[in-house]
Every structure is written in C-alpha cells, then in structure tokens.
Design a protein around this motif. Structure first.
Motif, PDB file in Angstrom:
ATOM      1  N   GLY A  20      -4.112   6.156 -24.890  1.00  0.00           N
ATOM      2  CA  GLY A  20      -5.492   5.974 -24.474  1.00  0.00           C
ATOM      3  C   GLY A  20      -6.052   7.093 -23.624  1.00  0.00           C
ATOM      4  O   GLY A  20      -7.248   7.194 -23.439  1.00  0.00           O
ATOM      5  N   ASP A  39     -18.193   7.882 -26.982  1.00  0.00           N
ATOM      6  CA  ASP A  39     -17.046   6.999 -26.817  1.00  0.00           C
ATOM      7  C   ASP A  39     -17.463   5.755 -26.026  1.00  0.00           C
ATOM      8  O   ASP A  39     -17.140   5.611 -24.859  1.00  0.00           O
ATOM      9  CB  ASP A  39     -15.914   7.734 -26.104  1.00  0.00           C
ATOM     10  N   LEU A  68     -16.995   2.475 -27.223  1.00  0.00           N
ATOM     11  CA  LEU A  68     -16.248   1.276 -27.576  1.00  0.00           C
ATOM     12  C   LEU A  68     -15.205   0.961 -26.509  1.00  0.00           C
ATOM     13  O   LEU A  68     -14.580   1.860 -25.951  1.00  0.00           O
ATOM     14  CB  LEU A  68     -15.539   1.463 -28.922  1.00  0.00           C
ATOM     15  N   THR A  69     -15.000  -0.317 -26.263  1.00  0.00           N
ATOM     16  CA  THR A  69     -13.958  -0.725 -25.331  1.00  0.00           C
ATOM     17  C   THR A  69     -12.609  -0.628 -26.023  1.00  0.00           C
ATOM     18  O   THR A  69     -12.524  -0.509 -27.245  1.00  0.00           O
ATOM     19  CB  THR A  69     -14.173  -2.169 -24.854  1.00  0.00           C
ATOM     20  N   ARG A  70     -11.538  -0.697 -25.260  1.00  0.00           N
ATOM     21  CA  ARG A  70     -10.184  -0.658 -25.820  1.00  0.00           C
ATOM     22  C   ARG A  70      -9.989  -1.825 -26.795  1.00  0.00           C
ATOM     23  O   ARG A  70      -9.401  -1.661 -27.866  1.00  0.00           O
ATOM     24  CB  ARG A  70      -9.170  -0.726 -24.675  1.00  0.00           C
ATOM     25  N   GLN A  92     -12.256  -3.357 -28.574  1.00  0.00           N
ATOM     26  CA  GLN A  92     -13.016  -3.099 -29.795  1.00  0.00           C
ATOM     27  C   GLN A  92     -12.291  -2.100 -30.689  1.00  0.00           C
ATOM     28  O   GLN A  92     -12.231  -2.268 -31.906  1.00  0.00           O
ATOM     29  CB  GLN A  92     -14.418  -2.587 -29.451  1.00  0.00           C
ATOM     30  N   LYS A  93     -11.718  -1.068 -30.086  1.00  0.00           N
ATOM     31  CA  LYS A  93     -10.959  -0.088 -30.857  1.00  0.00           C
ATOM     32  C   LYS A  93      -9.734  -0.733 -31.487  1.00  0.00           C
ATOM     33  O   LYS A  93      -9.405  -0.464 -32.643  1.00  0.00           O
ATOM     34  CB  LYS A  93     -10.537   1.073 -29.960  1.00  0.00           C
ATOM     35  N   ASP A  94      -9.030  -1.579 -30.719  1.00  0.00           N
ATOM     36  CA  ASP A  94      -7.857  -2.263 -31.247  1.00  0.00           C
ATOM     37  C   ASP A  94      -8.240  -3.206 -32.384  1.00  0.00           C
ATOM     38  O   ASP A  94      -7.506  -3.340 -33.364  1.00  0.00           O
ATOM     39  CB  ASP A  94      -7.141  -3.034 -30.143  1.00  0.00           C
ATOM     40  N   ILE A 138     -10.714  -2.822 -34.465  1.00  0.00           N
ATOM     41  CA  ILE A 138     -10.975  -1.979 -35.635  1.00  0.00           C
ATOM     42  C   ILE A 138      -9.653  -1.534 -36.246  1.00  0.00           C
ATOM     43  O   ILE A 138      -9.469  -1.590 -37.465  1.00  0.00           O
ATOM     44  CB  ILE A 138     -11.847  -0.769 -35.252  1.00  0.00           C
ATOM     45  N   ALA A 139      -8.717  -1.114 -35.414  1.00  0.00           N
ATOM     46  CA  ALA A 139      -7.411  -0.672 -35.910  1.00  0.00           C
ATOM     47  C   ALA A 139      -6.682  -1.806 -36.628  1.00  0.00           C
ATOM     48  O   ALA A 139      -6.007  -1.580 -37.636  1.00  0.00           O
ATOM     49  CB  ALA A 139      -6.558  -0.150 -34.755  1.00  0.00           C
TER      50      ALA A 139
END
Length: 76
Positions: free
Chosen positions: A21, A32, A34-36, A38-40, A42-43
């Motif tokens: 991170g 940048d 997106l929150t962590r 939100q990124k997770d 998406i992943a």
C-alpha cells in the motif's frame, strides 16, 4: 484441511496487499481517491488468480469486526 489452507492463503494475500500500500509519508495524488477497501473490492472481482482469496479475506475481516462490535456491546 483444504479450508484451512485457503483461509491461510487469503490471510497472507491480504497482508501482502496491505504491505504494497505504500508508506504514510507519501503524497496522495488527486486521482488516487479510492479507499483501501474499495481497491480490495475491485481486486476481488477481477478474473485473476487469487482474486477469490481477496474477497474471502475481506469477508473474514468484516465478520471479525462484527464479532468485535457485538462483544463490545455486551459489557455495556
């Protein structure tokens, strides 16, 4: 045992994602936003190996937080 292996894999993947991170001292760009989480999320939806483990780790985190909140509310 297979479930334990998947859980361990999910936990290790989540730790690896967190480690990638970046440091707190880095400047955050305007793009940048997106929150962590939100990124997770998406992943977890990507069609790549390990994406299911990200989703499992997020569900485990959410369940743990819910148990902690329920436990905290008992004592009053």
């Amino acid at each position: 045992m297979r479930s334990l292996g998947r859980t361990l894999t999910a936990a290790l993947f989540a730790v690896a994602l967190h480690a990638c991170g970046g440091s707190e001292g880095e400047a955050v760009s305007a793009a940048d936003t997106l929150t962590r989480a939100q990124k997770d999320s998406i992943a977890a939806s990507l069609p790549v190996p390990g994406a299911g483990a990200v989703g499992a780790a997020m569900r485990a985190r959410d369940a743990s937080q819910a148990r902690a909140a329920a436990h905290d509310s008992i004592g009053g």
